[in-house]
Enzyme design. Structure first.
Site, mmCIF file in Angstrom:
data_model
loop_
_atom_site.group_PDB
_atom_site.id
_atom_site.type_symbol
_atom_site.label_atom_id
_atom_site.label_comp_id
_atom_site.label_asym_id
_atom_site.label_seq_id
_atom_site.Cartn_x
_atom_site.Cartn_y
_atom_site.Cartn_z
ATOM 1 N N LYS A 85 -18.856 -5.440 -1.598
ATOM 2 C CA LYS A 85 -17.431 -5.606 -1.352
ATOM 3 C C LYS A 85 -17.232 -5.412 0.149
ATOM 4 C CE LYS A 85 -12.777 -4.003 -2.035
ATOM 5 N NZ LYS A 85 -11.897 -2.839 -2.274
ATOM 6 N N GLY A 138 -3.619 1.841 -2.023
ATOM 7 C CA GLY A 138 -3.103 3.127 -2.472
ATOM 8 C C GLY A 138 -1.602 3.271 -2.444
ATOM 9 N N ALA A 172 -5.920 -3.834 -4.696
ATOM 10 C CA ALA A 172 -5.083 -2.913 -3.900
ATOM 11 C C ALA A 172 -3.597 -3.063 -4.189
ATOM 12 C CB ALA A 172 -5.327 -3.052 -2.407
ATOM 13 N N GLY A 173 -2.955 -1.912 -4.339
ATOM 14 C CA GLY A 173 -1.503 -1.847 -4.434
ATOM 15 C C GLY A 173 -0.938 -1.812 -5.834
ATOM 16 N N ASN A 199 -8.179 1.287 -8.357
ATOM 17 C CA ASN A 199 -8.742 2.618 -8.164
ATOM 18 C C ASN A 199 -7.659 3.688 -8.140
ATOM 19 O OD1 ASN A 199 -10.973 4.160 -5.676
ATOM 20 N ND2 ASN A 199 -10.218 4.938 -7.595
ATOM 21 N N SER A 200 -6.808 3.683 -7.122
ATOM 22 C CA SER A 200 -5.845 4.768 -6.931
ATOM 23 C C SER A 200 -4.930 4.959 -8.127
ATOM 24 C CB SER A 200 -5.002 4.518 -5.675
ATOM 25 O OG SER A 200 -5.801 4.511 -4.524
#
Length: 276
Positions: free
Chosen positions: A117, A178, A204-205, A226-227
């Protein structure tokens, strides 16, 4: 790779995600950072049903907080490692860390793993990727035989350039890393999906399952989350919710939504009403 539960809906039964010639049943990728504990991470990986997990090469190498024992905590016979170049501010750094990531995958027993990645992020405040550095690094890594999954802004022209350079996917951000802001770039992501011939992974986001479903309903091929999982009150429960949303969104995309109308349209026929 061990069997992961197949999608239950008939249209998706053989709907494998193919990246770099490798087939995956799950379209949800997850990460390894920000969890309150390794045990919480392990439980989340299990409930998510994911088959691809990102690992920040630099953090594992340096045994950064939260990453001690990470390599031993994951079953690498079941999970495919996606080393990432997190923390790299230049193309040169990212290329060097990608090479280290390939060796890390070998240490995990994945001798043929060339995945990376690619993240080139010089902006420490907003964590937005550098398009020029990303393209430079991608071109070099493709030449070296890497299967490159580049993290980018939702830029349709850059996505096409990266695809033409030989990248295995493109990974546009929904909103900053995040942030939990959801999909702030829907129009551009839709253009990327429309024009891409490689898998599009929204990365993301995303903050809640409804946003994950939205991305898949748009036609995204996969998600990397992830977050939103790691920082949830119950990470394992959120991982399961995200997996279900990913599956629901993909099924809805295949099913095809009803057309948007400017006025109401009755669901019952008018003929045969009392008094007519």
């Amino acid at each position: 790779m061990a069997h992961v539960s197949a999608v239950s809906a008939a249209p998706q039964r053989d709907d494998a995600l193919v990246i770099g010639g490798r087939r995956f049943r799950s379209r949800l990728m997850t990460g390894t950072g920000k969890y309150p504990s390794l045990q919480a991470m392990q439980a989340s990986l299990e409930t998510s049903g994911c088959e691809i997990v990102t690992v920040a090469v630099r953090r594992v190498q340096s045994q950064a907080a939260g990453h001690e024992g990470l390599m031993e905590a994951i079953d690498w016979q079941r999970i495919w490692m996606l080393p990432n170049t997190a923390g790299c501010a230049t193309a040169e750094e990212a290329i060097r860390v990608a090479r280290l990531g390939r060796e890390l995958a070998k240490l995990a027993g994945q001798e043929d793993n060339t995945f990376v990645k690619l993240e080139v992020i010089p902006d420490s405040k907003h964590l937005l990727p550098d398009p020029i550095g990303t393209l430079e690094a991608a071109e070099q890594l493709v030449k070296e035989g890497f299967t490159v999954l580049p993290y980018i802004n939702a830029d349709p022209l850059l996505a096409k350039r990266l695809e033409d350079a030989g990248c295995a996917t493109v990974m546009p951000l929904g909103s900053p890393i995040g942030s939990g802001q959801g999909i702030r770039n829907a129009a551009n992501i839709a253009l990327i999906i429309e024009n891409a011939t490689v898998p599009v992974v929204v990365d993301a986001g995303l903050g809640v399952p409804s946003e994950a479903a939205q991305a898949m309903e748009m036609g995204a091929d996969a998600l990397l989350i992830n977050s939103a999982i790691a920082l949830a009150g119950d990470p394992a429960a959120m991982a399961k919710a995200m997996a279900l949303a990913c599956e629901a969104g993909r099924t809805a995309f295949h099913a095809g939504r009803l057309p948007v109308r400017g006025e109401a349209n009755p669901s019952s026929p008018l003929a045969g009403r009392v008094g007519t």
